[in-house]
Motif scaffolding. Structure first.
Motif, PDB file in Angstrom:
ATOM      1  N   ARG A  14       0.841  -1.212   0.000  1.00 55.49           N
ATOM      2  CA  ARG A  14       0.000   0.000   0.000  1.00 55.49           C
ATOM      3  C   ARG A  14       0.873   1.257   0.000  1.00 55.49           C
ATOM      4  O   ARG A  14       0.666   2.174  -0.800  1.00 55.49           O
ATOM      5  N   ASN A  15       1.848   1.295   0.911  1.00 53.65           N
ATOM      6  CA  ASN A  15       2.696   2.476   1.006  1.00 53.65           C
ATOM      7  C   ASN A  15       3.533   2.681  -0.243  1.00 53.65           C
ATOM      8  O   ASN A  15       3.746   3.821  -0.681  1.00 53.65           O
ATOM      9  N   PHE A  16       4.025   1.587  -0.818  1.00 51.33           N
ATOM     10  CA  PHE A  16       4.772   1.688  -2.066  1.00 51.33           C
ATOM     11  C   PHE A  16       3.884   2.311  -3.148  1.00 51.33           C
ATOM     12  O   PHE A  16       4.290   3.235  -3.864  1.00 51.33           O
ATOM     13  N   THR A  17       2.657   1.821  -3.246  1.00 53.90           N
ATOM     14  CA  THR A  17       1.758   2.260  -4.316  1.00 53.90           C
ATOM     15  C   THR A  17       1.347   3.719  -4.163  1.00 53.90           C
ATOM     16  O   THR A  17       1.440   4.503  -5.117  1.00 53.90           O
ATOM     17  N   VAL A  18       0.907   4.132  -2.962  1.00 51.84           N
ATOM     18  CA  VAL A  18       0.405   5.503  -2.813  1.00 51.84           C
ATOM     19  C   VAL A  18       1.545   6.512  -2.895  1.00 51.84           C
ATOM     20  O   VAL A  18       1.350   7.640  -3.371  1.00 51.84           O
ATOM     21  N   ASN A  19       2.737   6.121  -2.454  1.00 53.65           N
ATOM     22  CA  ASN A  19       3.856   7.052  -2.541  1.00 53.65           C
ATOM     23  C   ASN A  19       4.423   7.122  -3.950  1.00 53.65           C
ATOM     24  O   ASN A  19       4.946   8.163  -4.353  1.00 53.65           O
ATOM     25  N   VAL A  20       4.346   6.045  -4.717  1.00 51.21           N
ATOM     26  CA  VAL A  20       4.667   6.124  -6.143  1.00 51.21           C
ATOM     27  C   VAL A  20       3.670   7.048  -6.839  1.00 51.21           C
ATOM     28  O   VAL A  20       4.045   7.873  -7.678  1.00 51.21           O
ATOM     29  N   ALA A  21       2.384   6.920  -6.470  1.00 50.57           N
ATOM     30  CA  ALA A  21       1.363   7.795  -7.061  1.00 50.57           C
ATOM     31  C   ALA A  21       1.652   9.254  -6.729  1.00 50.57           C
ATOM     32  O   ALA A  21       1.519  10.139  -7.589  1.00 50.57           O
ATOM     33  N   GLU A  22       2.051   9.523  -5.477  1.00 46.62           N
ATOM     34  CA  GLU A  22       2.372  10.894  -5.089  1.00 46.62           C
ATOM     35  C   GLU A  22       3.537  11.437  -5.904  1.00 46.62           C
ATOM     36  O   GLU A  22       3.494  12.563  -6.421  1.00 46.62           O
ATOM     37  N   ALA A  23       4.584  10.622  -6.041  1.00 46.98           N
ATOM     38  CA  ALA A  23       5.753  11.059  -6.803  1.00 46.98           C
ATOM     39  C   ALA A  23       5.397  11.279  -8.267  1.00 46.98           C
ATOM     40  O   ALA A  23       5.888  12.219  -8.906  1.00 46.98           O
ATOM     41  N   ALA A  24       4.546  10.406  -8.812  1.00 49.47           N
ATOM     42  CA  ALA A  24       4.162  10.518 -10.216  1.00 49.47           C
ATOM     43  C   ALA A  24       3.348  11.786 -10.472  1.00 49.47           C
ATOM     44  O   ALA A  24       3.593  12.521 -11.440  1.00 49.47           O
ATOM     45  N   LEU A  25       2.380  12.051  -9.613  1.00 48.74           N
ATOM     46  CA  LEU A  25       1.550  13.240  -9.786  1.00 48.74           C
ATOM     47  C   LEU A  25       2.370  14.512  -9.578  1.00 48.74           C
ATOM     48  O   LEU A  25       2.149  15.529 -10.252  1.00 48.74           O
ATOM     49  N   TRP A  26       3.319  14.447  -8.648  1.00 54.29           N
ATOM     50  CA  TRP A  26       4.221  15.590  -8.462  1.00 54.29           C
ATOM     51  C   TRP A  26       5.006  15.843  -9.743  1.00 54.29           C
ATOM     52  O   TRP A  26       5.212  16.994 -10.142  1.00 54.29           O
ATOM     53  N   SER A  27       5.453  14.785 -10.395  1.00 54.72           N
ATOM     54  CA  SER A  27       6.220  14.935 -11.629  1.00 54.72           C
ATOM     55  C   SER A  27       5.395  15.563 -12.741  1.00 54.72           C
ATOM     56  O   SER A  27       5.919  16.336 -13.544  1.00 54.72           O
ATOM     57  N   VAL A  28       4.113  15.231 -12.801  1.00 54.80           N
ATOM     58  CA  VAL A  28       3.241  15.860 -13.800  1.00 54.80           C
ATOM     59  C   VAL A  28       3.183  17.362 -13.552  1.00 54.80           C
ATOM     60  O   VAL A  28       3.289  18.173 -14.477  1.00 54.80           O
ATOM     61  N   HIS A 148      14.352  -2.362  -1.379  1.00 55.75           N
ATOM     62  CA  HIS A 148      13.570  -1.772  -2.468  1.00 55.75           C
ATOM     63  C   HIS A 148      13.680  -0.251  -2.525  1.00 55.75           C
ATOM     64  O   HIS A 148      12.893   0.400  -3.193  1.00 55.75           O
ATOM     65  N   TRP A 149      14.660   0.318  -1.825  1.00 54.81           N
ATOM     66  CA  TRP A 149      14.797   1.772  -1.849  1.00 54.81           C
ATOM     67  C   TRP A 149      15.023   2.298  -3.266  1.00 54.81           C
ATOM     68  O   TRP A 149      14.324   3.193  -3.733  1.00 54.81           O
ATOM     69  N   GLY A 150      16.015   1.762  -3.950  1.00 53.12           N
ATOM     70  CA  GLY A 150      16.294   2.216  -5.305  1.00 53.12           C
ATOM     71  C   GLY A 150      15.146   1.931  -6.246  1.00 53.12           C
ATOM     72  O   GLY A 150      14.806   2.748  -7.110  1.00 53.12           O
ATOM     73  N   THR A 151      14.531   0.758  -6.077  1.00 50.52           N
ATOM     74  CA  THR A 151      13.388   0.404  -6.921  1.00 50.52           C
ATOM     75  C   THR A 151      12.240   1.380  -6.726  1.00 50.52           C
ATOM     76  O   THR A 151      11.588   1.794  -7.693  1.00 50.52           O
ATOM     77  N   PHE A 152      11.987   1.762  -5.473  1.00 50.63           N
ATOM     78  CA  PHE A 152      10.909   2.710  -5.205  1.00 50.63           C
ATOM     79  C   PHE A 152      11.141   4.033  -5.925  1.00 50.63           C
ATOM     80  O   PHE A 152      10.254   4.543  -6.628  1.00 50.63           O
ATOM     81  N   PHE A 153      12.341   4.600  -5.744  1.00 53.07           N
ATOM     82  CA  PHE A 153      12.616   5.873  -6.399  1.00 53.07           C
ATOM     83  C   PHE A 153      12.610   5.719  -7.916  1.00 53.07           C
ATOM     84  O   PHE A 153      12.185   6.620  -8.640  1.00 53.07           O
ATOM     85  N   GLY A 154      13.063   4.575  -8.416  1.00 50.53           N
ATOM     86  CA  GLY A 154      13.072   4.351  -9.855  1.00 50.53           C
ATOM     87  C   GLY A 154      11.683   4.220 -10.439  1.00 50.53           C
ATOM     88  O   GLY A 154      11.354   4.840 -11.453  1.00 50.53           O
ATOM     89  N   VAL A 155      10.848   3.414  -9.802  1.00 47.71           N
ATOM     90  CA  VAL A 155       9.478   3.221 -10.298  1.00 47.71           C
ATOM     91  C   VAL A 155       8.682   4.515 -10.170  1.00 47.71           C
ATOM     92  O   VAL A 155       7.952   4.914 -11.092  1.00 47.71           O
ATOM     93  N   GLY A 156       8.823   5.193  -9.023  1.00 46.17           N
ATOM     94  CA  GLY A 156       8.100   6.452  -8.846  1.00 46.17           C
ATOM     95  C   GLY A 156       8.484   7.483  -9.884  1.00 46.17           C
ATOM     96  O   GLY A 156       7.629   8.168 -10.455  1.00 46.17           O
ATOM     97  N   SER A 157       9.781   7.570 -10.170  1.00 46.93           N
ATOM     98  CA  SER A 157      10.238   8.536 -11.169  1.00 46.93           C
ATOM     99  C   SER A 157       9.811   8.131 -12.569  1.00 46.93           C
ATOM    100  O   SER A 157       9.482   8.987 -13.404  1.00 46.93           O
ATOM    101  N   ALA A 158       9.813   6.816 -12.850  1.00 42.37           N
ATOM    102  CA  ALA A 158       9.431   6.350 -14.188  1.00 42.37           C
ATOM    103  C   ALA A 158       7.955   6.601 -14.460  1.00 42.37           C
ATOM    104  O   ALA A 158       7.580   7.108 -15.527  1.00 42.37           O
ATOM    105  N   VAL A 159       7.105   6.244 -13.501  1.00 46.05           N
ATOM    106  CA  VAL A 159       5.675   6.496 -13.672  1.00 46.05           C
ATOM    107  C   VAL A 159       5.429   8.000 -13.773  1.00 46.05           C
ATOM    108  O   VAL A 159       4.618   8.464 -14.595  1.00 46.05           O
ATOM    109  N   GLY A 160       6.152   8.748 -12.940  1.00 42.44           N
ATOM    110  CA  GLY A 160       6.021  10.200 -13.013  1.00 42.44           C
ATOM    111  C   GLY A 160       6.454  10.749 -14.351  1.00 42.44           C
ATOM    112  O   GLY A 160       5.840  11.679 -14.886  1.00 42.44           O
ATOM    113  N   ALA A 161       7.521  10.157 -14.925  1.00 41.75           N
ATOM    114  CA  ALA A 161       7.995  10.620 -16.224  1.00 41.75           C
ATOM    115  C   ALA A 161       6.979  10.318 -17.317  1.00 41.75           C
ATOM    116  O   ALA A 161       6.724  11.148 -18.202  1.00 41.75           O
ATOM    117  N   LEU A 162       6.389   9.118 -17.263  1.00 37.47           N
ATOM    118  CA  LEU A 162       5.386   8.764 -18.269  1.00 37.47           C
ATOM    119  C   LEU A 162       4.189   9.710 -18.202  1.00 37.47           C
ATOM    120  O   LEU A 162       3.725  10.230 -19.223  1.00 37.47           O
TER     121      LEU A 162
END
Length: 444
Positions: A14-28, A148-162
């Protein structure tokens, strides 16, 4: 496994998902208000001073870095970081909305006053980001498993970039469809909308409480004890020195968009194209680089980022056309992606969990002075010798930084400080008990 560690693992997905979403929306949102492409072009309408344009990344970075050491004492003693993060990050988002309304309603007849207000709002935003940064990083390191620290920042940034590509396209439409300054105002207002949605996403985080074992001490006593940490930890000291020196390798980045727009006679909408190029590059590279950092070591990846930064500057200096110049933005995006996916996790590896806010503060605040000096030095050099000179000097410094990093800094996982952190660390995922970050039931 303690109840606290069990709760971290139970809510991990849950925390991985919602924080990836936060990072992605911030990137937009950032795609619409980019301080690398959009804001420099807005300021270029008000002044042709390379020094003033160079202040944009300087203010942004110093605002992010400088306050973190002074919040470490407070953050270490917070059993839950989320309430602090939510409160302060709201003030971080408000200046973007105010700046958008200012661009829309203010008549920029007095360019000096307009610049002063723009930089005042930028300073407000940057300092707010700095005050929340330590708590946010510590919260992420707490709720995301170390494996999963690097994976988290990587996935969050990738989704945010897309998603950010959509933001860049929206920004391009606004910048090309409306006259100045309404084009920039609408782009900033659109960014503010996505920033508020990202705030709602991070509010969904579930963070177990963990009371601090450290005694309450005044800030003066806390600050007085910091030099002992630097004296004791030679590898961390080398990390700070090389990282500070490497900052100067990026001093040409602030002038890439302005140089390209002037050299190839491009309009304001070119800012969105440059942003989209960087976002596509990050979308492809971030998850790969983040996972590589988790597996191969974040120290190795950061060394590569200095090389990528140097290559970006070489391409910026030599590009014969705007199409080729896009490769410079792609390389810069790759370098930024490494720092995003490995720059924070490597700091987490230098220390035990109770000391993490202090190390985060030291790592960011002590490297702040070069962040002020580098863009200003770049602006002075650009004013005296032109943008090409800045690009070449930056390229040389990037190459030197890569060599220094390889020779002077040891992977913190190999040091005794990292070993001593094990008893306080969250039990990582094992081969028999795999964690799949996104998807599945987190039993929240």
């Amino acid at each position: 496994m303690t109840a606290y560690e069990s709760a971290i693992r139970r809510h991990f997905r849950r925390n991985f998902t919602v924080n990836v979403a936060e990072a992605a929306l911030w990137s937009v949102g950032m795609a619409c208000v980019s301080t690398t492409t959009v804001l420099p072009l807005y300021v270029a309408h008000l002044t042709d001073s390379a020094l003033i344009i160079g202040l944009i990344p300087s203010l942004e970075l110093i605002g992010w870095h400088l306050p973190q050491l002074f919040t470490g004492n407070l953050v270490e003693r917070l059993p839950r970081k989320l309430p602090f993060v939510l409160t302060v990050s709201l003030t971080e988002r408000v200046p973007y909305l105010v700046l958008g309304l200012f661009m829309l309603l203010w008549q920029p007849a007095n360019q000096g006053l307009t610049l002063a207000i723009v930089f005042l709002l930028l300073t407000w935003q940057a300092l707010s980001g700095g005050f929340v940064a330590n708590a946010w990083q510590d919260m992420v390191a707490k709720i995301i498993l170390p494996t999963h620290w690097g994976t988290f920042f990587g996935v969050g940034s990738a989704v945010g970039a897309l998603l950010g590509v959509g933001g860049a396209l929206l920004s391009r439409h606004l910048l090309s469809s409306y006259p100045y300054p309404r084009d920039f105002a609408y782009s900033y207002l659109a960014g503010s909308f996505f920033f508020m949605i990202s705030w709602a996403a991070i509010a969904l985080t579930v963070e177990p409480a963990k009371p601090s074992s450290k005694p309450v001490i005044p800030l003066s006593a806390y600050l007085a004890g910091l030099p002992a940490i630097l004296k004791r930890d030679a590898n961390f000291r080398a990390f700070l020195l090389v990282r500070s020196f490497g900052t100067f390798a990026g001093m040409g980045s602030a002038f890439m968009a302005v140089h390209a727009a002037q050299r190839y006679h491009l309009g304001d909408e070119a800012a969105a194209l440059f942003t989209a190029t960087m976002l596509v590059s990050q979308a492809i590279l971030n998850p790969i680089l983040g996972r590589l950092g988790d597996r191969r070591g974040h120290k190795t990846m950061i060394g590569a980022s200095f090389t990528l930064q140097a290559l970006a500057m070489v391409v910026a200096a030599l590009a014969p056309s705007s199409t080729v110049f896009l490769a410079a933005f792609a390389l810069k995006a790759a370098s930024d992606a490494v720092f995003m996916t490995s720059g924070m996790p490597i700091v987490f590896q230098f220390c035990a969990e109770p000391d993490r806010p202090t190390y985060i503060g030291l790592a960011n605040t002590l490297t702040a002075p070069p962040l002020i000096i580098a863009p200003l030095l770049g602006g002075l050099l650009a004013g005296a010798s032109g943008y090409l000179a800045v690009f070449w000097v930056s390229a040389i410094l990037g190459a030197v930084s890569a060599v220094m990093w390889k020779l002077a800094v040891t992977d913190p996982r190999e040091c005794s400080s990292s070993a001593s952190a094990e008893p306080d660390s969250i039990v990582p995922a094992t081969a028999e008990e795999p964690i799949h970050p996104i998807g599945g039931n987190d039993n929240a």
